[in-house]
Write a protein that holds these residues in place. Structure first.
Motif, short mmCIF file in Angstrom:
data_model
loop_
_atom_site.label_atom_id
_atom_site.label_comp_id
_atom_site.label_asym_id
_atom_site.label_seq_id
_atom_site.Cartn_x
_atom_site.Cartn_y
_atom_site.Cartn_z
N LEU A 245 9.06 3.86 -6.48
CA LEU A 245 10.03 4.96 -6.58
C LEU A 245 9.87 5.74 -7.88
O LEU A 245 10.08 6.95 -7.91
CB LEU A 245 11.45 4.44 -6.43
CG LEU A 245 11.82 3.96 -5.02
CD1 LEU A 245 13.24 3.42 -4.99
CD2 LEU A 245 11.63 5.06 -3.99
N ALA A 246 9.48 5.07 -8.96
CA ALA A 246 9.22 5.78 -10.22
C ALA A 246 8.02 6.71 -10.05
O ALA A 246 8.03 7.85 -10.54
CB ALA A 246 8.99 4.79 -11.35
N LEU A 247 6.99 6.24 -9.36
CA LEU A 247 5.82 7.08 -9.10
C LEU A 247 6.20 8.27 -8.23
O LEU A 247 5.79 9.40 -8.48
CB LEU A 247 4.72 6.26 -8.43
CG LEU A 247 4.14 5.13 -9.27
CD1 LEU A 247 3.26 4.24 -8.43
CD2 LEU A 247 3.36 5.71 -10.45
N LYS A 248 7.00 7.99 -7.21
CA LYS A 248 7.47 9.04 -6.31
C LYS A 248 8.22 10.11 -7.09
O LYS A 248 7.97 11.31 -6.93
CB LYS A 248 8.35 8.42 -5.23
CG LYS A 248 8.88 9.36 -4.19
CD LYS A 248 9.70 8.56 -3.17
CE LYS A 248 10.27 9.38 -2.05
NZ LYS A 248 11.18 10.43 -2.45
N ASP A 249 9.12 9.70 -7.97
CA ASP A 249 9.90 10.64 -8.77
C ASP A 249 9.01 11.50 -9.66
O ASP A 249 9.18 12.72 -9.76
CB ASP A 249 10.93 9.91 -9.63
CG ASP A 249 12.07 9.32 -8.84
OD1 ASP A 249 12.27 9.72 -7.67
OD2 ASP A 249 12.78 8.45 -9.39
N ASN B 210 -1.51 5.62 0.20
CA ASN B 210 -2.44 6.02 -0.85
C ASN B 210 -2.49 5.01 -1.98
O ASN B 210 -3.55 4.75 -2.56
CB ASN B 210 -2.09 7.42 -1.36
CG ASN B 210 -2.61 8.49 -0.44
OD1 ASN B 210 -3.81 8.72 -0.36
ND2 ASN B 210 -1.71 9.13 0.30
N LEU B 211 -1.35 4.41 -2.31
CA LEU B 211 -1.35 3.32 -3.29
C LEU B 211 -2.19 2.15 -2.78
O LEU B 211 -2.98 1.58 -3.53
CB LEU B 211 0.08 2.85 -3.58
CG LEU B 211 0.90 3.76 -4.48
CD1 LEU B 211 2.37 3.34 -4.46
CD2 LEU B 211 0.36 3.75 -5.91
N HIS C 31 7.42 8.58 1.71
CA HIS C 31 6.94 7.19 1.61
C HIS C 31 5.66 7.01 2.41
O HIS C 31 4.76 6.28 2.00
CB HIS C 31 8.00 6.21 2.11
CG HIS C 31 9.21 6.15 1.23
ND1 HIS C 31 9.33 5.25 0.22
CD2 HIS C 31 10.34 6.90 1.20
CE1 HIS C 31 10.49 5.43 -0.40
NE2 HIS C 31 11.12 6.43 0.18
N GLY C 32 5.57 7.69 3.56
CA GLY C 32 4.40 7.58 4.42
C GLY C 32 3.15 8.17 3.80
O GLY C 32 2.04 7.91 4.28
N ARG C 33 3.31 8.95 2.77
CA ARG C 33 2.17 9.48 2.02
C ARG C 33 1.88 8.61 0.80
O ARG C 33 0.73 8.31 0.47
CB ARG C 33 2.44 10.91 1.59
CG ARG C 33 1.31 11.54 0.83
CD ARG C 33 1.63 12.97 0.46
NE ARG C 33 0.46 13.63 -0.12
CZ ARG C 33 0.51 14.74 -0.81
NH1 ARG C 33 1.67 15.34 -1.02
NH2 ARG C 33 -0.58 15.26 -1.31
#
Length: 91
Positions: A24-28, A46-47, A40-42
């Protein structure tokens, strides 16, 4: 690094710039950069690709949360990419 997508390269840079970030930190961080939602599906596939390629290590924070960090190879790939970029872009 040449076989990564731009999004995967951006993930590597963000992971390298944070201390063992969770998803979630990466997403932000990426949403701030892209100025749009990162689904999330992207993010997570990829991670997983970066982990499978040996560029990122996945750790466990708790039963629901993973942390991510660059491997030595991941750091070397970023350094090599930056050297390559420096050949073409004046600092």
């Amino acid at each position: 690094m040449h076989d990564l997508t731009g999004f995967q390269r951006d993930l590597l840079y963000v992971i390298g710039g944070l201390d063992d970030p969770h998803g979630l930190a990466l997403k932000d961080e990426l949403e701030d950069y892209y100025e749009s939602e990162v689904h999330h599906g992207r993010l997570y596939p990829n991670l997983d690709t970066l982990v499978d390629k040996g560029l990122v290590e996945k750790g466990k924070v708790d039963d629901r949360t993973n942390s991510y960090s660059l491997t030595r190879r991941g750091r070397r790939e970023i350094e090599a990419r930056r050297e390559w970029e420096d050949e073409y872009v004046d600092a």
